[in-house]
Design an enzyme around this catalytic site. Structure first.
Site, PDB file in Angstrom:
ATOM      1  N   ASP A 216       3.241   5.984  -9.035  1.00 26.45           N
ATOM      2  CA  ASP A 216       2.252   6.308  -8.009  1.00 26.45           C
ATOM      3  C   ASP A 216       0.887   6.398  -8.681  1.00 26.45           C
ATOM      4  O   ASP A 216       0.641   7.308  -9.484  1.00 26.45           O
ATOM      5  CB  ASP A 216       2.595   7.629  -7.321  1.00 26.45           C
ATOM      6  CG  ASP A 216       1.611   7.974  -6.216  1.00 26.45           C
ATOM      7  OD1 ASP A 216       1.704   7.356  -5.135  1.00 26.45           O
ATOM      8  OD2 ASP A 216       0.741   8.832  -6.443  1.00 26.45           O
ATOM      9  N   GLU A 308       3.346   0.573  -5.158  1.00 27.72           N
ATOM     10  CA  GLU A 308       2.937   0.424  -3.774  1.00 27.72           C
ATOM     11  C   GLU A 308       1.978  -0.750  -3.613  1.00 27.72           C
ATOM     12  O   GLU A 308       1.237  -1.094  -4.539  1.00 27.72           O
ATOM     13  CB  GLU A 308       2.253   1.705  -3.280  1.00 27.72           C
ATOM     14  CG  GLU A 308       3.181   2.884  -3.097  1.00 27.72           C
ATOM     15  CD  GLU A 308       2.450   4.105  -2.592  1.00 27.72           C
ATOM     16  OE1 GLU A 308       2.728   4.538  -1.463  1.00 27.72           O
ATOM     17  OE2 GLU A 308       1.599   4.627  -3.334  1.00 27.72           O
ATOM     18  N   ASP A 390       1.799  13.753  -5.641  1.00 29.14           N
ATOM     19  CA  ASP A 390       1.974  12.491  -6.345  1.00 29.14           C
ATOM     20  C   ASP A 390       3.366  12.367  -6.949  1.00 29.14           C
ATOM     21  O   ASP A 390       3.951  11.276  -6.959  1.00 29.14           O
ATOM     22  CB  ASP A 390       0.910  12.374  -7.447  1.00 29.14           C
ATOM     23  CG  ASP A 390      -0.501  12.334  -6.871  1.00 29.14           C
ATOM     24  OD1 ASP A 390      -0.653  11.868  -5.724  1.00 29.14           O
ATOM     25  OD2 ASP A 390      -1.436  12.778  -7.556  1.00 29.14           O
TER      26      ASP A 390
END
Length: 467
Positions: A216, A308, A390
């Site tokens: 992340d 992502e 996170d």
């Protein structure tokens, strides 16, 4: 495994060699501008003839935008346009014509819808002062000298390197690499040569083949791993901001160029501009070095990496965070992981940008309807889990890859995800179809259908990039 790889080295040019390189870069710019003017003249002539009612079959013949056609037109006109053409390599003119052919094709494909992404504008003329000098060689004598501290390029001769080219020389000596082209370019006040090389890479496997890690990325921490590791964000631009302001103020006090009056910049202005450019180049080099070290370590250690699909362009619209987002280089992390995982025999899984990794509880799978950016701690009202936001997102990304047995199944489409937050597949499969979570606030009720349909929607939220 054959792949295309670049090797970039700094050069130590003599004043005479620098003049020769600048002459070749200027020749590329002249050929580009002449060909662009020729194409525009033909296009304007045809447009004017149409306004006069001239039928299409009697219009001025259209100019072809392909590189062979542009090269043929340039060879016919160069004795008049550039009588000094014999002093430069033919590759210099080919560099400018090739850049124009690519730009025109991108513009045409963007207008017709063949090219995805941001709309591409019509090519513009290259300025002598604002264009970065660059020239590319694809034919002729291109080699690394046996001392590995010099390279030979057509017409430019023997150029000294600032650093040893032993890594490239070893591959060339072992016949595991073949040079396709060489580009000389001035970047940050220093000249570099970049070799585009076809490399035969040995098959490799990650240190931990079965390891799955979710990554992340963010601003406070450059990367938060599902393993619990926190990678600090060095914030190179912020650290250099004070010095950049000083250099910028010093530059503004000098007599710079003025296009309205035709005033040329003073020597002091040029030296101040070079100092500011070197500072920007230093920040870029520090950022590039840190990102390469991080992505190389991840690709060599873990067998599966989950990231992502961030809309970085949209994130840059936030005027409060745009500078910090650009300084972090979020898109560069994914780009480097894409090819480094293939080099090391790993796998990169890209979660859809609408996958609610931050809103989903990594403990029970409950999905919150809303989660403000200011909420840095994730609190699950269903199971009572309290975890850093996170770390929770990184754990969800890792779990997303673990839920899919992708061996032999090929890529999974990523654009099937919808923008509305849905329940995670693990939690949805536990509940009755068409019911909400009783007594749990902040979750989104199912809109009907079976749990299998919800799970199928969750399966549409990843893309697998194979090695």
């Amino acid at each position: 495994m054959k792949t295309i790889q670049a090797y970039r080295f700094a050069l130590d040019l003599t004043p005479g060699q620098e003049r020769d390189v600048l002459a070749h870069a200027g020749a590329a710019r002249v050929a580009h501008n002449w060909a662009l003017a020729w194409v525009k003249a033909v296009m304007d002539q045809r447009a004017a003839e149409r306004t006069y009612g001239v039928p299409d079959d009697r219009l001025t013949p259209a100019a072809s935008w392909s590189l062979p056609a542009l090269r043929k037109a340039w060879n016919a006109a160069k004795p008049v346009v550039a009588p000094w053409w014999a002093q430069c390599s033919k590759e210099a003119f080919n560099t400018g014509l090739d850049a124009l052919a690519r730009a025109l094709k991108n513009w045409s494909d963007s207008r017709s819808g063949k090219r995805a992404g941001r709309r591409v504008g019509f090519p513009r003329f290259k300025s002598r002062r604002r264009t970065i000098p660059s020239v590319r060689f694809t034919t002729g004598a291109i080699r690394v000298e046996p001392d590995r501290m010099h390279v030979v390029l057509p017409r430019l001769g023997r150029l000294k390197l600032h650093e040893s080219a032993r890594k490239l020389a070893r591959r060339l000596d072992n016949d595991t690499a073949r040079i396709l082209s060489a580009t000389v370019r001035r970047d940050g006040g220093r000249w570099h040569v970049a070799f585009c090389v076809e490399v035969e890479r040995a098959e490799r496997t990650p240190a931990r083949t079965d390891s799955v890690v979710g990554v992340d990325v963010g601003i406070k921490y450059l990367a938060v791993l599902s393993t619990g590791e926190l990678v600090d964000n060095p914030r190179h631009l912020v650290a250099a901001q004070q010095r950049m302001r000083q250099l910028g103020r010093a530059l503004s006090r000098k007599s710079g160029p003025d296009r309205r009056t035709g005033r040329r910049p003073s020597n002091r202005w040029q030296r101040a501009a070079n100092r500011l450019g070197r500072m920007h180049a230093r920040v870029a080099n520090l950022r590039r070095d840190g990102l390469h070290k991080l992505t190389t370590r991840l690709a060599r250690e873990h067998g599966t990496i989950v990231v992502e699909d961030l809309n970085v362009t949209g994130m840059l619209a936030n005027r409060r965070l745009a500078r910090h987002i650009a300084d972090a280089g979020l898109a560069e992390i994914r780009r480097q992981l894409a090819y480094k995982t293939s080099w090391n025999g790993g796998r990169l899984v890209v979660a859809d940008r609408w996958y609610p990794s931050s809103k989903t509880c990594s403990g029970c799978g409950t999905v919150k309807a809303k989660l403000a950016l200011s909420e840095r701690e994730y609190h699950c009202e269903a199971c009572g889990l309290d975890i850093d936001r996170d770390r929770n997102a990184a754990a969800n990304l890792a779990a997303l890859a673990a839920e899919y047995d992708t061996a032999g199944s090929g890529p999974v489409a990523a654009r099937g995800a919808i923008r509305k937050t849905q329940l995670a597949g693990r939690e949805a499969s536990k509940r009755e179809p068409g019911t909400a979570s009783a007594g749990r606030t902040g979750t989104v009720p199912l809109q009907g259908g079976t749990a299998d349909r919800v799970l199928a929607k969750a399966h549409e939220k990843v893309t697998v990039v194979w090695s």
